[in-house]
Design a protein around this motif. Structure first.
Motif, mmCIF file in Angstrom:
data_model
loop_
_atom_site.group_PDB
_atom_site.id
_atom_site.type_symbol
_atom_site.label_atom_id
_atom_site.label_comp_id
_atom_site.label_asym_id
_atom_site.label_seq_id
_atom_site.Cartn_x
_atom_site.Cartn_y
_atom_site.Cartn_z
ATOM 1 N N ASP A 118 1.820 6.677 -7.820
ATOM 2 C CA ASP A 118 1.476 8.520 -7.447
ATOM 3 C C ASP A 118 -0.280 8.515 -7.488
ATOM 4 O OD1 ASP A 118 0.328 10.596 -9.086
ATOM 5 O OD2 ASP A 118 0.804 9.924 -11.048
ATOM 6 N N PHE A 119 -0.072 8.957 -6.175
ATOM 7 C CA PHE A 119 -1.588 9.277 -5.687
ATOM 8 C C PHE A 119 -2.267 10.801 -5.762
ATOM 9 C CE2 PHE A 119 2.157 7.258 -2.859
ATOM 10 C CZ PHE A 119 1.234 6.786 -2.060
ATOM 11 N N THR A 120 -1.987 11.419 -7.100
ATOM 12 C CA THR A 120 -2.690 12.087 -7.339
ATOM 13 C C THR A 120 -3.809 12.121 -7.326
ATOM 14 O OG1 THR A 120 -1.571 11.638 -9.262
ATOM 15 C CG2 THR A 120 -1.112 13.511 -7.893
ATOM 16 N N GLU A 121 -4.825 11.057 -7.904
ATOM 17 C CA GLU A 121 -5.816 10.575 -7.769
ATOM 18 C C GLU A 121 -5.794 9.193 -7.485
ATOM 19 O OE1 GLU A 121 -7.079 10.100 -12.031
ATOM 20 O OE2 GLU A 121 -5.827 12.365 -12.992
ATOM 21 N N ALA A 122 -5.034 9.272 -6.616
ATOM 22 C CA ALA A 122 -5.753 7.534 -5.664
ATOM 23 C C ALA A 122 -6.594 7.559 -5.177
ATOM 24 C CB ALA A 122 -4.746 7.465 -4.867
ATOM 25 N N VAL A 123 -7.789 7.224 -4.636
ATOM 26 C CA VAL A 123 -8.905 6.681 -3.828
ATOM 27 C C VAL A 123 -7.696 6.213 -2.556
ATOM 28 C CG1 VAL A 123 -10.888 5.955 -3.209
ATOM 29 C CG2 VAL A 123 -10.176 6.311 -5.846
ATOM 30 N N ILE A 124 -8.146 7.381 -1.093
ATOM 31 C CA ILE A 124 -7.920 7.255 0.474
ATOM 32 C C ILE A 124 -8.772 7.456 0.658
ATOM 33 C CG2 ILE A 124 -6.317 8.744 2.170
ATOM 34 C CD1 ILE A 124 -5.010 10.264 -1.018
ATOM 35 N N LEU A 125 -9.599 6.303 1.709
ATOM 36 C CA LEU A 125 -10.237 6.382 2.781
ATOM 37 C C LEU A 125 -9.447 6.271 4.073
ATOM 38 C CD1 LEU A 125 -11.939 3.234 1.044
ATOM 39 C CD2 LEU A 125 -12.576 5.543 0.444
ATOM 40 N N GLN A 126 -8.146 5.802 4.387
ATOM 41 C CA GLN A 126 -8.048 6.696 5.792
ATOM 42 C C GLN A 126 -6.942 6.957 5.996
ATOM 43 O OE1 GLN A 126 -7.379 3.552 3.584
ATOM 44 N NE2 GLN A 126 -4.772 4.020 3.280
ATOM 45 N N PRO A 127 -6.431 8.142 7.254
ATOM 46 C CA PRO A 127 -5.575 9.201 7.444
ATOM 47 C C PRO A 127 -4.147 8.718 6.844
ATOM 48 C CG PRO A 127 -6.231 8.085 9.447
ATOM 49 C CD PRO A 127 -7.053 7.465 8.317
ATOM 50 N N SER A 128 -3.772 8.191 6.848
ATOM 51 C CA SER A 128 -2.312 7.192 7.399
ATOM 52 C C SER A 128 -1.833 6.020 6.186
ATOM 53 C CB SER A 128 -1.509 6.559 8.329
ATOM 54 O OG SER A 128 -2.646 5.822 9.130
ATOM 55 N N LEU A 129 -0.502 5.790 5.800
ATOM 56 C CA LEU A 129 -0.307 4.290 4.985
ATOM 57 C C LEU A 129 1.473 4.543 5.373
ATOM 58 C CD1 LEU A 129 -0.057 2.772 2.596
ATOM 59 C CD2 LEU A 129 0.585 4.780 1.338
ATOM 60 N N LEU A 130 1.368 2.996 5.655
ATOM 61 C CA LEU A 130 2.889 2.657 6.058
ATOM 62 C C LEU A 130 3.709 2.028 4.808
ATOM 63 C CD1 LEU A 130 2.159 1.826 10.270
ATOM 64 C CD2 LEU A 130 2.554 3.813 9.275
ATOM 65 N N ILE A 131 5.041 2.323 4.514
ATOM 66 C CA ILE A 131 5.824 2.009 3.033
ATOM 67 C C ILE A 131 6.380 0.937 3.925
ATOM 68 C CG2 ILE A 131 6.698 2.031 1.266
ATOM 69 C CD1 ILE A 131 4.569 4.299 0.942
ATOM 70 N N ASP A 132 6.680 0.331 3.746
ATOM 71 C CA ASP A 132 8.312 -0.624 4.234
ATOM 72 C C ASP A 132 8.413 -1.022 2.932
ATOM 73 O OD1 ASP A 132 10.973 -2.285 5.002
ATOM 74 O OD2 ASP A 132 9.410 -3.892 5.730
ATOM 75 N N ALA A 133 10.046 -0.208 2.665
ATOM 76 C CA ALA A 133 10.563 -0.068 1.260
ATOM 77 C C ALA A 133 11.828 -0.803 1.449
ATOM 78 C CB ALA A 133 10.946 1.451 0.912
ATOM 79 N N ASP A 134 12.759 -1.449 0.754
ATOM 80 C CA ASP A 134 13.492 -2.365 0.517
ATOM 81 C C ASP A 134 14.258 -1.838 -1.188
ATOM 82 O OD1 ASP A 134 16.154 -3.860 0.505
ATOM 83 O OD2 ASP A 134 15.646 -5.225 1.302
ATOM 84 N N VAL A 135 14.965 -1.437 -1.312
ATOM 85 C CA VAL A 135 15.360 -0.458 -2.308
ATOM 86 C C VAL A 135 17.136 -0.785 -3.098
ATOM 87 C CG1 VAL A 135 15.350 2.089 -4.620
ATOM 88 C CG2 VAL A 135 13.567 1.144 -2.536
ATOM 89 N N SER A 136 17.325 -1.204 -3.419
ATOM 90 C CA SER A 136 18.750 -1.419 -3.835
ATOM 91 C C SER A 136 18.989 -0.900 -5.515
ATOM 92 C CB SER A 136 19.005 -3.534 -3.884
ATOM 93 O OG SER A 136 20.040 -3.687 -4.251
ATOM 94 N N ALA A 137 19.720 -0.550 -5.551
ATOM 95 C CA ALA A 137 20.253 -0.206 -7.246
ATOM 96 C C ALA A 137 19.116 -0.314 -7.752
ATOM 97 C CB ALA A 137 21.487 -0.851 -7.280
ATOM 98 N N SER A 138 17.974 1.131 -7.063
ATOM 99 C CA SER A 138 16.938 1.075 -8.126
ATOM 100 C C SER A 138 17.002 2.456 -7.741
ATOM 101 C CB SER A 138 15.402 -0.208 -7.242
ATOM 102 O OG SER A 138 16.523 -1.283 -7.170
ATOM 103 N N ARG A 139 14.960 2.897 -7.910
ATOM 104 C CA ARG A 139 14.505 3.842 -7.366
ATOM 105 C C ARG A 139 12.834 3.759 -7.238
ATOM 106 N NH1 ARG A 139 15.683 9.076 -10.095
ATOM 107 N NH2 ARG A 139 16.688 8.287 -10.894
ATOM 108 N N LEU A 140 12.610 4.915 -6.559
ATOM 109 C CA LEU A 140 11.407 4.065 -5.465
ATOM 110 C C LEU A 140 10.563 5.802 -4.986
ATOM 111 C CD1 LEU A 140 8.582 3.825 -4.192
ATOM 112 C CD2 LEU A 140 9.612 3.177 -2.064
ATOM 113 N N THR A 141 9.841 6.247 -6.795
ATOM 114 C CA THR A 141 8.910 7.593 -6.704
ATOM 115 C C THR A 141 7.679 7.477 -5.890
ATOM 116 O OG1 THR A 141 10.923 8.474 -8.616
ATOM 117 C CG2 THR A 141 8.290 9.111 -7.969
#
Length: 214
Positions: A118-141
Motif C-alpha cells: 500500500d503506497f498511499t502513505e508510504a515514504v517515497i525518497l526516490q523516483p523509481s521502484l523495481l519489483i521482481d515478482a514470482d506469484v504462484s496461485a496467489s495474489r499481489l496487490t
C-alpha cells in the motif's frame, strides 16, 4: 571592529554560502525533499512542477534554499532507503502499509497466499521502484495514489489476471514509477487506487428517502 561571530559577520557568511555554486548532489537533495512534500500533500501538482524545474536549473545554493523555505526539513538522521527488500510469503498474508519506507528494489515471492503493498502513505525518497515478482496461485496487490504509476509490461502471465487501474481526474506529476517484472502463474496481479469505504460510497450514492406513511 566587529567581534568574531557577531550578527554582521554571520550575515556575511550566510550571504557567501547562498552564492556558492550548487552541485548535482545539492539539486538531487532538494528534488527528493520536494517529492516527499508533494507526497504528503504539502505541494500541489502545479507547485511541484514549478519547483522541480527551478531546482533542476538552479545555479546557486541560495536559489535552491528558496524553494524549500516553507517546507519541513528532512532530518539528517532519516534512514536511507534499502537497496533491496525481500518478501517470501507461503500460504499466508503479508501487508506493507502506513508510513513504510519504499526501497529501491523488491523481490516478492508469493505461493498460495497474498501480498499487499500500500503506497498511499508510504515514504517515497526516490523516483523509481523495481519489483521482481514470482506469484504462484496467489495474489499481489499494489495500492496506489495520484503520482504513483505502475508498469507491468515485463510480467509474464500464465492463466492469470494482470490489471493496472490508473487514477482518474487531472494529471499529476509522477512521484514514483513502479516497474514490475517476473511471472504470475494461476494468480492475480492488480494495481489499483484505494477502495472506497462504506461511508464514502454512501456519500457518493445517497439513498432516496422512504415515502412517508399515511
Amino acid at each position: 571592529m566587529t567581534d568574531e561571530g557577531s550578527p554582521p559577520q554571520r550575515g556575511a557568511e550566510l550571504a557567501s554560502q547562498a552564492g556558492l555554486r550548487a552541485s548535482h548532489g545539492d539539486r538531487d537533495r532538494v528534488v527528493e525533499l520536494l517529492r516527499v512534500a508533494a507526497g504528503d500533500g504539502r505541494l500541489t501538482a502545479e507547485e511541484l512542477d514549478e519547483r522541480l524545474e527551478a531546482a533542476l536549473t538552479a545555479r546557486t545554493s541560495g536559489e535552491l534554499a528558496a524553494l524549500t523555505t516553507d517546507l519541513p526539513a528532512v532530518p539528517d538522521s532519516a534512514p536511507e532507503p534499502k537497496d533491496l527488500a525481500r518478501i517470501d510469503c507461503r500460504g499466508s498474508s503479508v501487508t506493507r502499509d502506513g508510513r513504510w519506507l519504499v526501497p529501491l528494489r523488491m523481490e516478492v515471492r508469493v505461493t498460495g497466499g497474498s501480498v499487499t503493498l500500500d503506497f498511499t502513505e508510504a515514504v517515497i525518497l526516490q523516483p523509481s521502484l523495481l519489483i521482481d515478482a514470482d506469484v504462484s496461485a496467489s495474489r499481489l496487490t499494489l495500492v496506489t495514489k495520484p503520482g504513483v504509476v505502475v508498469d507491468t509490461e515485463e510480467v509474464a502471465a500464465e492463466g492469470s489476471y494482470v490489471k493496472v487501474r490508473a487514477h482518474g481526474g487531472p494529471e499529476v506529476p509522477v512521484i514514483l514509477r513502479i516497474q514490475v517484472s517476473g511471472k504470475v502463474s494461476g494468480g492475480h496481479l492488480t494495481a489499483r487506487p484505494p477502495g472506497r469505504t462504506f461511508w464514502r460510497w454512501l456519500r457518493r450514492h445517497p439513498q432516496p428517502h422512504a415515502p412517508a406513511s399515511l
